[in-house]
Design an enzyme around this catalytic site. Structure first.
Site, PDB file in Angstrom:
ATOM      1  CE  LYS A  22      53.139  29.843  47.342  1.00  0.00           C
ATOM      2  NZ  LYS A  22      53.035  28.659  46.474  1.00  0.00           N
ATOM      3  CG  ASN A  23      50.077  27.513  48.575  1.00  0.00           C
ATOM      4  OD1 ASN A  23      50.629  28.006  47.580  1.00  0.00           O
ATOM      5  ND2 ASN A  23      50.736  26.862  49.513  1.00  0.00           N
ATOM      6  NE  ARG A  93      53.049  20.488  42.337  1.00  0.00           N
ATOM      7  CZ  ARG A  93      53.297  19.289  41.815  1.00  0.00           C
ATOM      8  NH1 ARG A  93      54.141  19.144  40.835  1.00  0.00           N
ATOM      9  NH2 ARG A  93      52.675  18.221  42.287  1.00  0.00           N
ATOM     10  CB  CYS A 117      59.389  24.774  44.814  1.00  0.00           C
ATOM     11  SG  CYS A 117      59.353  26.544  45.108  1.00  0.00           S
ATOM     12  NE  ARG A 122      55.719  20.029  44.764  1.00  0.00           N
ATOM     13  CZ  ARG A 122      55.501  21.343  44.896  1.00  0.00           C
ATOM     14  NH1 ARG A 122      56.356  22.205  44.398  1.00  0.00           N
ATOM     15  NH2 ARG A 122      54.376  21.781  45.466  1.00  0.00           N
ATOM     16  N   PRO A 123      54.713  14.161  41.890  1.00  0.00           N
ATOM     17  CG  PRO A 123      54.119  12.114  42.813  1.00  0.00           C
ATOM     18  CD  PRO A 123      55.029  13.292  43.022  1.00  0.00           C
ATOM     19  CG  ASP A 125      50.180   9.405  41.652  1.00  0.00           C
ATOM     20  OD1 ASP A 125      50.933  10.331  42.037  1.00  0.00           O
ATOM     21  OD2 ASP A 125      49.689   8.572  42.439  1.00  0.00           O
ATOM     22  CD  GLN A 126      46.772   9.444  44.626  1.00  0.00           C
ATOM     23  OE1 GLN A 126      45.679   9.283  45.141  1.00  0.00           O
ATOM     24  NE2 GLN A 126      47.479   8.456  44.098  1.00  0.00           N
ATOM     25  CG  ASP A 307      54.398  24.745  52.278  1.00  0.00           C
ATOM     26  OD1 ASP A 307      53.315  25.085  51.757  1.00  0.00           O
ATOM     27  OD2 ASP A 307      55.109  23.843  51.831  1.00  0.00           O
ATOM     28  NE  ARG A 400      57.106  30.150  42.317  1.00  0.00           N
ATOM     29  CZ  ARG A 400      56.973  28.870  42.708  1.00  0.00           C
ATOM     30  NH1 ARG A 400      58.031  28.173  43.005  1.00  0.00           N
ATOM     31  NH2 ARG A 400      55.782  28.326  42.786  1.00  0.00           N
TER      32      ARG A 400
HETATM   33  C1  EPZ Z   1      50.709  22.107  47.835  1.00  0.00           C
HETATM   34  O1  EPZ Z   1      51.524  21.424  46.905  1.00  0.00           O
HETATM   35  C2  EPZ Z   1      51.390  23.449  48.054  1.00  0.00           C
HETATM   36  N1  EPZ Z   1      51.450  24.160  46.800  1.00  0.00           N
HETATM   37  C3  EPZ Z   1      52.789  23.241  48.606  1.00  0.00           C
HETATM   38  O2  EPZ Z   1      53.286  24.526  48.939  1.00  0.00           O
HETATM   39  C4  EPZ Z   1      52.723  22.423  49.886  1.00  0.00           C
HETATM   40  O3  EPZ Z   1      54.048  22.100  50.293  1.00  0.00           O
HETATM   41  C5  EPZ Z   1      51.936  21.132  49.660  1.00  0.00           C
HETATM   42  O4  EPZ Z   1      50.647  21.420  49.090  1.00  0.00           O
HETATM   43  C6  EPZ Z   1      51.710  20.369  50.953  1.00  0.00           C
HETATM   44  O5  EPZ Z   1      51.006  21.178  51.851  1.00  0.00           O
HETATM   45  C7  EPZ Z   1      50.332  24.804  46.377  1.00  0.00           C
HETATM   46  O6  EPZ Z   1      49.302  24.777  47.018  1.00  0.00           O
HETATM   47  C8  EPZ Z   1      50.458  25.547  45.074  1.00  0.00           C
HETATM   48  P1  EPZ Z   1      50.422  17.716  47.739  1.00  0.00           P
HETATM   49  P2  EPZ Z   1      50.949  20.064  46.243  1.00  0.00           P
HETATM   50  O7  EPZ Z   1      49.731  17.242  46.512  1.00  0.00           O
HETATM   51  O8  EPZ Z   1      49.503  20.190  46.050  1.00  0.00           O
HETATM   52  C9  EPZ Z   1      52.325  13.433  47.123  1.00  0.00           C
HETATM   53  C10 EPZ Z   1      54.716  26.337  48.937  1.00  0.00           C
HETATM   54  O9  EPZ Z   1      55.810  26.445  49.485  1.00  0.00           O
HETATM   55  N2  EPZ Z   1      51.495  13.388  45.901  1.00  0.00           N
HETATM   56  O10 EPZ Z   1      49.628  17.968  48.971  1.00  0.00           O
HETATM   57  O11 EPZ Z   1      51.793  19.741  45.072  1.00  0.00           O
HETATM   58  C11 EPZ Z   1      53.448  14.435  47.030  1.00  0.00           C
HETATM   59  O12 EPZ Z   1      54.575  13.878  46.406  1.00  0.00           O
HETATM   60  C12 EPZ Z   1      54.391  25.066  48.209  1.00  0.00           C
HETATM   61  O13 EPZ Z   1      53.789  27.188  48.976  1.00  0.00           O
HETATM   62  C13 EPZ Z   1      51.449  12.226  45.147  1.00  0.00           C
HETATM   63  O14 EPZ Z   1      52.096  11.235  45.480  1.00  0.00           O
HETATM   64  O15 EPZ Z   1      51.246  19.014  47.397  1.00  0.00           O
HETATM   65  C14 EPZ Z   1      53.705  14.773  48.476  1.00  0.00           C
HETATM   66  O16 EPZ Z   1      54.549  13.789  49.044  1.00  0.00           O
HETATM   67  C15 EPZ Z   1      55.579  24.130  48.135  1.00  0.00           C
HETATM   68  N3  EPZ Z   1      50.668  12.195  44.030  1.00  0.00           N
HETATM   69  C16 EPZ Z   1      52.325  14.664  49.115  1.00  0.00           C
HETATM   70  O17 EPZ Z   1      51.537  13.889  48.212  1.00  0.00           O
HETATM   71  C17 EPZ Z   1      49.926  13.279  43.635  1.00  0.00           C
HETATM   72  O18 EPZ Z   1      49.219  13.182  42.607  1.00  0.00           O
HETATM   73  C18 EPZ Z   1      51.651  16.003  49.332  1.00  0.00           C
HETATM   74  O19 EPZ Z   1      51.608  16.682  48.089  1.00  0.00           O
HETATM   75  C19 EPZ Z   1      49.993  14.460  44.406  1.00  0.00           C
HETATM   76  C20 EPZ Z   1      50.777  14.490  45.533  1.00  0.00           C
END
Ligand code: EPZ
Length: 421
Positions: A22-23, A93, A117, A122-123, A125-126, A307, A400
């Site tokens: 999926k991802n 997302r 979800c 889920r910011p 900012d990065q 996950d 989903r």
């Molecule tokens: C991806 O979400 C996945 N979704 C999520 O899977 C997964 O839980 C996550 O990566 C972590 O592996 C998809 O790929 C569509 P992150 P993502 O940016 O990209 C913080 C599922 O069940 N962060 O790696 O949104 C954030 O808050 C879903 O398939 C910032 O602070 O996750 C978190 O604490 C749920 N600022 C950490 O980083 C940002 O700009 C990791 O988030 C982005 C993220």
């Protein structure tokens, strides 16, 4: 809202074939916007997140043909609408990947903030930090992100992520693909779906190296042409089935997997007492359903995936002794399912980032509610293991991310049926 009715207690036997990741799919499909030509993509999972993305892309003018089950031909040569439908964007997302793709191809993007979800804040900012470093002017409102080419134009840059972010890593890779110069992302995420996206883009003519390490380099190119690509198997879907067999008991061959991607999950399950045999593209798992306690700390890849937190927690509720599960990515993720598991007889105490799980002999069937994708998957595992009948409501969350879940579980001997309200 549809629900699943599950009668628990039957060990799982037979084989299950894992679908495309999926991802990876939700990153590769928006990346087709970068390509002026035909992308032929295989192993696309038929899940609602993918169906929503395809609707968004078609609405933008991408020509999409289904060549066969899971095989799509996408042609984004002529984009007629550069503003993705906000109603659809807000349904998931990963729609935020449209930002990076549109910025790279058209040097601007007007994209609604994503949905998906909501188990944690889920910011993005990065992502924004990356776009700005590439020379974009970024305007954020309560519900939209507007990207424009800045006064110095768009160009390669060096970006150090403050947190290891899958989404930001992917979005910046996409944004940098067609920009002049070299971009280097430091502290990049290393997940398999990031490597898959980079391999897809390189197949189309991009120049990306280092994906899967914490330093990713992208040299911008003029254009991307078409090509063929097959999406990798879903690491988390595979892990979910492995956890189900561990919890319920049984003997199952999980086919179409990349065992290397599963190392952290299979080694934990082995610690809990299951037998695992790795083949080239399959894993055989045997479990008596009698599990030992363990300790898990979630981490970005190659650590234990967040996950899989909910799914391994179910195994812990049935394991002898006291297990500890620490969540290091999304601290509030426990609240999506632990109360529901407690209503089934689980003994879980949450203190800050750690859940202390005292094993119990048996879970009892109950009516429970899915609050997000992986929480829903965990409740299904709990229902399969529980004594009696479990009804899992709000299973649209689950659909989903899991293709043909009822069909696959039924083929393994599970007693599960979908009820449409
Ligand atoms: C991806 O979400 C996945 N979704 C999520 O899977 C997964 O839980 C996550 O990566 C972590 O592996 C998809 O790929 C569509 P992150 P993502 O940016 O990209 C913080 C599922 O069940 N962060 O790696 O949104 C954030 O808050 C879903 O398939 C910032 O602070 O996750 C978190 O604490 C749920 N600022 C950490 O980083 C940002 O700009 C990791 O988030 C982005 C993220």
């Amino acid at each position: 809202m549809a629900k699943y009715e599950i009668i628990g207690g039957t060990p799982l036997e037979g084989s299950v074939t894992i679908s495309g990741a999926k991802n990876a799919a939700v990153a590769i499909l928006p990346a087709a916007l970068l390509v002026e030509g035909v992308c032929r993509v295989e192993n696309v999972p038929d899940i609602s997140d993918v169906r929503i993305l395809l609707e968004i892309l078609r609405d933008m003018g991408v020509r999409i043909q289904e060549e066969g089950p899971g095989v799509l031909r996408l042609d984004a040569t002529h984009i007629t609408n550069r503003c993705p439908n906000p109603e659809l964007v807000r349904k998931m997302r990963a729609s935020y990947y449209l930002m990076g793709a549109l910025l790279s191809r058209f040097h601007q993007a007007d994209v609604a903030l994503p949905g998906g979800c909501n188990f944690a804040s889920r910011p993005i900012d990065q992502h924004v930090k990356g776009f700005a470093a590439l020379g974009a002017d970024v305007e954020e409102t309560d519900d939209y992100v507007y990207l424009r080419e800045g006064p110095d134009g768009l160009h390669g840059s060096r970006i150090t992520l403050d947190v290891v972010s899958v989404g930001a890593t992917i979005n910046i890779i996409m944004a940098a693909c067609l920009l002049p110069g070299q971009t280097i992302i430091y502290n990049a995420a290393r997940e398999p779906h990031i490597v898959d996206l980079a391999n897809f883009l390189n197949t189309m003519g991009a120049r990306i190296s280092g994906a899967g390490t914490e330093v990713v380099k992208i040299w911008g190119v003029e254009r991307l042409r078409g090509g063929s690509y097959a999406i990798i198997p879903d690491q988390i879907e595979a892990g979910t089935y492995l956890a189900a067999v561990a919890a319920v008991g049984g003997n199952v061959l999980v086919q179409n997997v990349i065992p290397k991607h599963m190392d952290c999950i299979t080694s934990k399950l082995q610690e809990m007492g299951v037998s695992i045999i790795n083949y080239d593209d399959a894993i055989r798992i045997r479990s008596t359903g009698k599990l030992h306690h363990t300790t898990v700390k979630t981490r970005p890849y190659p650590g234990f995936p967040t996950d899989m937190q909910a799914q391994i927690c179910v195994c812990m509720t049935l394991a002898s002794g006291i297990s500890r599960l620490t969540e290091n990515v999304y601290e509030t993720r426990f609240f999506g399912y632990c109360t529901e598991l407690q209503s089934m007889g689980a003994n879980i105490l949450i203190t800050g980032k750690t859940a202390t799980v005292t094993g119990t002999k048996q879970l009892k069937g109950a009516t429970v509610c899915a609050h997000d994708l992986r929480a829903g998957a965990a409740l299904i595992i709990a229902g399969l293991a529980a004594q009696g009948t479990t009804v899992v409501e709000n299973i649209h969350f689950v659909e989903r991310g899991y293709e043909r879940l009822v069909e696959k579980l039924t083929a393994l001997g599970a007693n599960i049926r979908r009820i449409d309200d």
